[in-house]
Write an enzyme that holds these catalytic residues in place. Structure first.
Site, PDB file in Angstrom:
ATOM      1  N   THR A 144       0.728  -1.059   0.114  1.00 23.93           N
ATOM      2  CA  THR A 144      -0.099  -0.057  -0.007  1.00 23.93           C
ATOM      3  C   THR A 144       0.883   1.205   0.176  1.00 23.93           C
ATOM      4  OG1 THR A 144      -2.268   1.372   1.238  1.00 23.93           O
ATOM      5  CG2 THR A 144      -0.043  -0.214   2.683  1.00 23.93           C
ATOM      6  N   SER A 179      -1.663   3.295  10.339  1.00 24.44           N
ATOM      7  CA  SER A 179      -2.291   2.547  10.823  1.00 24.44           C
ATOM      8  C   SER A 179      -1.761   0.808  11.469  1.00 24.44           C
ATOM      9  CB  SER A 179      -3.244   3.136  10.304  1.00 24.44           C
ATOM     10  OG  SER A 179      -3.561   1.330   8.721  1.00 24.44           O
ATOM     11  N   TYR A 181      -2.529  -1.199  10.723  1.00 27.80           N
ATOM     12  CA  TYR A 181      -3.174  -2.169   9.502  1.00 27.80           C
ATOM     13  C   TYR A 181      -1.960  -1.512   8.231  1.00 27.80           C
ATOM     14  CZ  TYR A 181      -4.124  -1.870   4.050  1.00 27.80           C
ATOM     15  OH  TYR A 181      -3.420  -2.557   3.432  1.00 27.80           O
ATOM     16  N   HIS A 182      -1.803  -0.387   8.236  1.00 28.79           N
ATOM     17  CA  HIS A 182      -0.587  -0.206   7.224  1.00 28.79           C
ATOM     18  C   HIS A 182       0.883  -0.452   7.893  1.00 28.79           C
ATOM     19  CE1 HIS A 182      -3.719   3.294   6.231  1.00 28.79           C
ATOM     20  NE2 HIS A 182      -3.119   2.032   4.879  1.00 28.79           N
ATOM     21  N   VAL A 254     -16.034  14.512   5.024  1.00 28.57           N
ATOM     22  CA  VAL A 254     -14.560  15.284   5.101  1.00 28.57           C
ATOM     23  C   VAL A 254     -13.770  15.358   6.762  1.00 28.57           C
ATOM     24  CG1 VAL A 254     -13.164  17.188   3.930  1.00 28.57           C
ATOM     25  CG2 VAL A 254     -14.698  16.367   2.836  1.00 28.57           C
TER      26      VAL A 254
HETATM   27  P1  NAD Z   1     -11.127  -7.339   0.413  1.00 24.91           P
HETATM   28  O1  NAD Z   1     -10.500  -7.411   2.163  1.00 24.91           O
HETATM   29  O2  NAD Z   1     -12.619  -6.913   0.257  1.00 24.91           O
HETATM   30  O3  NAD Z   1     -10.663  -8.772  -0.485  1.00 24.91           O
HETATM   31  C1  NAD Z   1      -9.195  -9.612   0.567  1.00 24.91           C
HETATM   32  C2  NAD Z   1      -9.821 -10.983   1.116  1.00 24.91           C
HETATM   33  O4  NAD Z   1      -8.511 -11.704   1.516  1.00 24.91           O
HETATM   34  C3  NAD Z   1     -11.766 -11.310   1.365  1.00 24.91           C
HETATM   35  O5  NAD Z   1     -12.175 -12.226   0.097  1.00 24.91           O
HETATM   36  C4  NAD Z   1     -10.348 -11.932   2.209  1.00 24.91           C
HETATM   37  O6  NAD Z   1     -11.674 -13.083   3.135  1.00 24.91           O
HETATM   38  C5  NAD Z   1      -9.295 -12.846   2.407  1.00 24.91           C
HETATM   39  N1  NAD Z   1      -8.217 -12.934   3.445  1.00 24.91           N
HETATM   40  C6  NAD Z   1      -8.540 -12.119   4.434  1.00 24.91           C
HETATM   41  N2  NAD Z   1      -7.035 -12.777   5.488  1.00 24.91           N
HETATM   42  C7  NAD Z   1      -7.385 -14.461   5.239  1.00 24.91           C
HETATM   43  C8  NAD Z   1      -6.417 -15.387   5.503  1.00 24.91           C
HETATM   44  N3  NAD Z   1      -5.911 -15.323   6.141  1.00 24.91           N
HETATM   45  N4  NAD Z   1      -6.800 -16.324   4.650  1.00 24.91           N
HETATM   46  C9  NAD Z   1      -7.526 -16.642   3.089  1.00 24.91           C
HETATM   47  N5  NAD Z   1      -8.205 -15.828   2.784  1.00 24.91           N
HETATM   48  C10 NAD Z   1      -8.203 -14.311   3.516  1.00 24.91           C
HETATM   49  O7  NAD Z   1     -10.238  -6.449  -0.065  1.00 24.91           O
HETATM   50  P2  NAD Z   1      -9.376  -5.506  -0.826  1.00 24.91           P
HETATM   51  O8  NAD Z   1      -9.936  -4.041  -1.300  1.00 24.91           O
HETATM   52  O9  NAD Z   1     -10.257  -6.254  -2.279  1.00 24.91           O
HETATM   53  O10 NAD Z   1      -7.661  -5.658  -1.204  1.00 24.91           O
HETATM   54  C11 NAD Z   1      -7.244  -6.377  -1.355  1.00 24.91           C
HETATM   55  C12 NAD Z   1      -5.583  -5.789  -1.145  1.00 24.91           C
HETATM   56  O11 NAD Z   1      -5.461  -5.338  -1.877  1.00 24.91           O
HETATM   57  C13 NAD Z   1      -5.276  -5.520   0.498  1.00 24.91           C
HETATM   58  O12 NAD Z   1      -4.621  -6.828   0.369  1.00 24.91           O
HETATM   59  C14 NAD Z   1      -5.197  -4.445   0.838  1.00 24.91           C
HETATM   60  O13 NAD Z   1      -4.667  -4.021   1.584  1.00 24.91           O
HETATM   61  C15 NAD Z   1      -5.032  -3.910  -1.165  1.00 24.91           C
HETATM   62  N6  NAD Z   1      -5.646  -2.805  -0.818  1.00 24.91           N
HETATM   63  C16 NAD Z   1      -6.841  -2.373  -1.111  1.00 24.91           C
HETATM   64  C17 NAD Z   1      -7.052  -1.417  -1.165  1.00 24.91           C
HETATM   65  C18 NAD Z   1      -8.533  -0.337  -1.605  1.00 24.91           C
HETATM   66  O14 NAD Z   1      -8.808   0.762  -1.638  1.00 24.91           O
HETATM   67  N7  NAD Z   1      -9.182  -1.632  -1.195  1.00 24.91           N
HETATM   68  C19 NAD Z   1      -5.279  -0.227  -2.049  1.00 24.91           C
HETATM   69  C20 NAD Z   1      -3.976  -0.414  -1.594  1.00 24.91           C
HETATM   70  C21 NAD Z   1      -4.284  -2.202  -0.999  1.00 24.91           C
HETATM   71  N1  USQ Z   2     -11.151  10.119   4.398  1.00 24.47           N
HETATM   72  C1  USQ Z   2     -11.767  11.052   4.660  1.00 24.47           C
HETATM   73  N2  USQ Z   2     -13.483  10.864   4.705  1.00 24.47           N
HETATM   74  C2  USQ Z   2     -13.761   9.114   4.864  1.00 24.47           C
HETATM   75  C3  USQ Z   2     -13.368   8.568   4.600  1.00 24.47           C
HETATM   76  C4  USQ Z   2     -11.863   8.933   4.155  1.00 24.47           C
HETATM   77  O1  USQ Z   2     -11.379  12.770   4.741  1.00 24.47           O
HETATM   78  O2  USQ Z   2     -15.074   9.602   4.659  1.00 24.47           O
HETATM   79  C5  USQ Z   2      -9.338  10.342   4.325  1.00 24.47           C
HETATM   80  C6  USQ Z   2      -8.820   9.545   5.496  1.00 24.47           C
HETATM   81  O3  USQ Z   2      -8.593  10.376   6.788  1.00 24.47           O
HETATM   82  C7  USQ Z   2      -7.573   9.402   4.400  1.00 24.47           C
HETATM   83  C8  USQ Z   2      -8.341   9.275   3.150  1.00 24.47           C
HETATM   84  O4  USQ Z   2      -9.730  10.008   3.844  1.00 24.47           O
HETATM   85  O5  USQ Z   2      -6.813  10.676   4.519  1.00 24.47           O
HETATM   86  C9  USQ Z   2      -8.349   7.386   2.655  1.00 24.47           C
HETATM   87  O6  USQ Z   2      -9.287   6.867   3.752  1.00 24.47           O
HETATM   88  P1  USQ Z   2      -9.929   5.472   2.388  1.00 24.47           P
HETATM   89  O7  USQ Z   2     -10.986   5.081   4.147  1.00 24.47           O
HETATM   90  O8  USQ Z   2     -10.427   6.371   2.181  1.00 24.47           O
HETATM   91  O9  USQ Z   2      -8.210   5.025   2.377  1.00 24.47           O
HETATM   92  P2  USQ Z   2      -7.031   4.043   3.791  1.00 24.47           P
HETATM   93  O10 USQ Z   2      -7.637   4.146   5.447  1.00 24.47           O
HETATM   94  O11 USQ Z   2      -5.709   4.756   3.684  1.00 24.47           O
HETATM   95  O12 USQ Z   2      -7.130   3.136   2.731  1.00 24.47           O
HETATM   96  C10 USQ Z   2      -7.950   2.530   1.753  1.00 24.47           C
HETATM   97  C11 USQ Z   2      -7.822   0.713   1.664  1.00 24.47           C
HETATM   98  C12 USQ Z   2      -7.074  -0.262   2.170  1.00 24.47           C
HETATM   99  C13 USQ Z   2      -5.099   0.560   1.154  1.00 24.47           C
HETATM  100  C14 USQ Z   2      -5.559   2.041   1.304  1.00 24.47           C
HETATM  101  C15 USQ Z   2      -3.936   2.667   0.490  1.00 24.47           C
HETATM  102  O13 USQ Z   2      -8.968   0.320   2.527  1.00 24.47           O
HETATM  103  O14 USQ Z   2      -7.086  -1.481   2.000  1.00 24.47           O
HETATM  104  O15 USQ Z   2      -4.362   0.857   1.588  1.00 24.47           O
HETATM  105  O16 USQ Z   2      -6.765   2.384   1.257  1.00 24.47           O
HETATM  106  S1  USQ Z   2      -2.725   4.187   0.874  1.00 24.47           S
HETATM  107  O17 USQ Z   2      -4.400   5.222   1.593  1.00 24.47           O
HETATM  108  O18 USQ Z   2      -2.698   4.746  -0.484  1.00 24.47           O
HETATM  109  O19 USQ Z   2      -2.766   3.665   1.992  1.00 24.47           O
END
Ligand code: NAD
Ligand code: USQ
Length: 387
Positions: A144, A179, A181-182, A254
């Site tokens: 990410t 976070s 997570y990150h 926001v």
């Molecule tokens: P998602 O939660 O919809 O999909 C993840 C899938 O992985 C789910 O179906 C979940 O059941 C499965 N999973 C989680 N833990 C598991 C485990 N231990 N074993 C087997 N399956 C498991 O998430 P997404 O939005 O599709 O994101 C996918 C990936 O992309 C993530 O790694 C996320 O961090 C990354 N990512 C997402 C975004 C975004 O904006 N959605 C942005 C940047 C990175």
């Molecule tokens: N934000 C708002 N209002 C909202 C929701 C979010 O202002 O209602 C702001 C947050 O404070 C943040 C930004 O928008 O500054 C992005 O938030 P987000 O919830 O859209 O994204 P984030 O928490 O960063 O996570 C998402 C995905 C994660 C992925 C990440 C990419 O859930 O899996 O890793 O985007 S990145 O942001 O580049 O790390």
């Protein structure tokens, strides 16, 4: 190629599996349905209804003539991971299977520990399985952009040339994530780089920005192929949330003044980036990093863009930011690796936002407005331990 998609039931994993299948690859999907469980835990659901995995797979077999094998199990179960790799014999593994919500990881100790355990242990099991079963497998892993945070210097693609006291070295780019997570992704990146350097594995780490959109050419072929579309404050991402809020006449939430800037990418480009990475593998021993974004915008700009196109008048509400993050900062990201492999980005367009309005209108009655307000406060994650 034989490609195993981990997290193949998720928002991005499912459409990517279909995109790879459509491109002629032999694809299998693996998932433990944790994401569907979080919905039950949080009392929310995807705005767009999603079918069970078996129904999705049947639908894809009907429309494409291709039946994708599925493996149901947990990456934290090393024996399951090893057995799957031995049975499917992938050339490439695409790893989406992690807990991916920053707010979910900041609820309390239990959720922070779960997130890091699930993500770090799952990825470690995978690295060990690849090393033991076939070190030639190319691992394509979703990282990410949030691993870098918002440093006051240009963000390079994973590596930084450093000069210190007259000497030079190429180091992993310093990380300042926002976070638990990150942070889990930072730990993964280090474990992957170590495995490439020490065992000679090959891996591509895709530092992806915030994804928007819901449809791909493959999922549009049948309603049973739809992927999720989350709007709640835990799993909904910012642009998707703003689109749904504007359709419902809810103020755009926001956080703070909205000066925080994030790299963004269309869901169709996510799937295409994965195809490009899979078809152009890293070398043995190489830990390759791409910044998987196509543009960047501040949260205030995203709100303004959505509000200007909204079918009805919308207000912007500047909420007290529940997160701890830089709200006004420098942001300049190198993202040349994927375009060099052939990525032709879909930049954010009026047409795309309007098509999302249509999807949101269609399912507006499924929205629980209570799930729209942020409930997780970054500063109180630790204090919950004392209560
Ligand atoms: P998602 O939660 O919809 O999909 C993840 C899938 O992985 C789910 O179906 C979940 O059941 C499965 N999973 C989680 N833990 C598991 C485990 N231990 N074993 C087997 N399956 C498991 O998430 P997404 O939005 O599709 O994101 C996918 C990936 O992309 C993530 O790694 C996320 O961090 C990354 N990512 C997402 C975004 C975004 O904006 N959605 C942005 C940047 C990175
Ligand atoms: N934000 C708002 N209002 C909202 C929701 C979010 O202002 O209602 C702001 C947050 O404070 C943040 C930004 O928008 O500054 C992005 O938030 P987000 O919830 O859209 O994204 P984030 O928490 O960063 O996570 C998402 C995905 C994660 C992925 C990440 C990419 O859930 O899996 O890793 O985007 S990145 O942001 O580049 O790390």
């Amino acid at each position: 190629m034989r490609v195993l998609v981990l997290g193949g039931d998720g928002y991005l994993g499912w459409p990517t599996a279909l995109h790879l299948s459509d491109a002629g690859h032999e694809v299998a999907v693996l998932d433990n349905f944790a994401r569907r469980q979080y919905d039950h835990e949080m009392g929310v659901q995807s705005l767009v209804p999603i079918e069970p995995l078996q129904v999705r797979l049947d639908a894809w077999a009907e429309v494409s003539g291709k039946r994708l094998p599925s493996y149901v199990g947990d990456l934290c179960d090393a024996e399951f991971v090893n057995a799957t790799l031995r049975e499917f014999e992938p050339d490439s593994i695409v790893h989406f299977a992690e807990q991916r919500s920053a707010p979910y990881s900041m609820i309390d100790r239990k959720h922070a520990v779960y997130t890091q355990q699930n993500n770090v242990v799952g990825t470690l099991n995978l690295l060990f399985a690849i090393a033991e079963i076939n070190p030639d497998i190319h691992l394509v892993k979703l990282g990410t952009m949030g691993e870098y945070g918002t440093p006051n210097i240009d963000i390079e693609e994973g590596w930084l040339e450093v000069e210190h006291n007259g000497r030079k070295d190429r180091m992993l780019y310093p990380k300042k994530p926002g976070s638990f997570y990150h942070l889990s992704k930072v730990h993964d990146s280090h474990n992957m780089e170590f495995s490439c350097r020490i065992w000679g594995l090959r891996a591509t780490d895709l530092n992806q920005g915030v994804v928007y959109g819901q449809e791909t050419p493959q999922t549009a072929r049948d309603p049973r192929l739809a992927t999720r579309f989350d709007y709640d404050a835990i799993f909904g991402t910012v642009l998707n949330r703003f689109v749904i809020q504007s359709v419902l006449g809810h103020p755009l939430t926001v956080y703070g003044a909205g000066g925080q800037t994030r790299g963004m990418i269309d869901i169709r480009d996510t799937a295409e980036c994965i195809r490009l990475a899979v078809e152009n593998p890293a070398e043995r021993g190489e830990f390759r990093v791409f910044n998987q974004i196509t543009e960047w915008m501040s949260v205030a700009e995203i709100a303004k863009t959505v509000a200007n196109l909204s079918p009805r008048p919308v207000e912007v509400e500047n909420l007290t930011n529940p997160r701890v993050e830089e709200v006004s900062h420098y942001y300049n990201v190198v993202h040349t690796g994927l375009p060099a492999l052939g990525l032709e980005p879909h930049l954010l367009s009026d047409t795309l936002i309007q098509s999302l309005f249509g999807i949101a209108e269609e399912y507006a009655s499924r929205v629980d407005l209570a799930a729209m307000r942020p409930t997780v406060q970054w500063r109180s994650t630790a204090s919950k331990m004392r209560s």
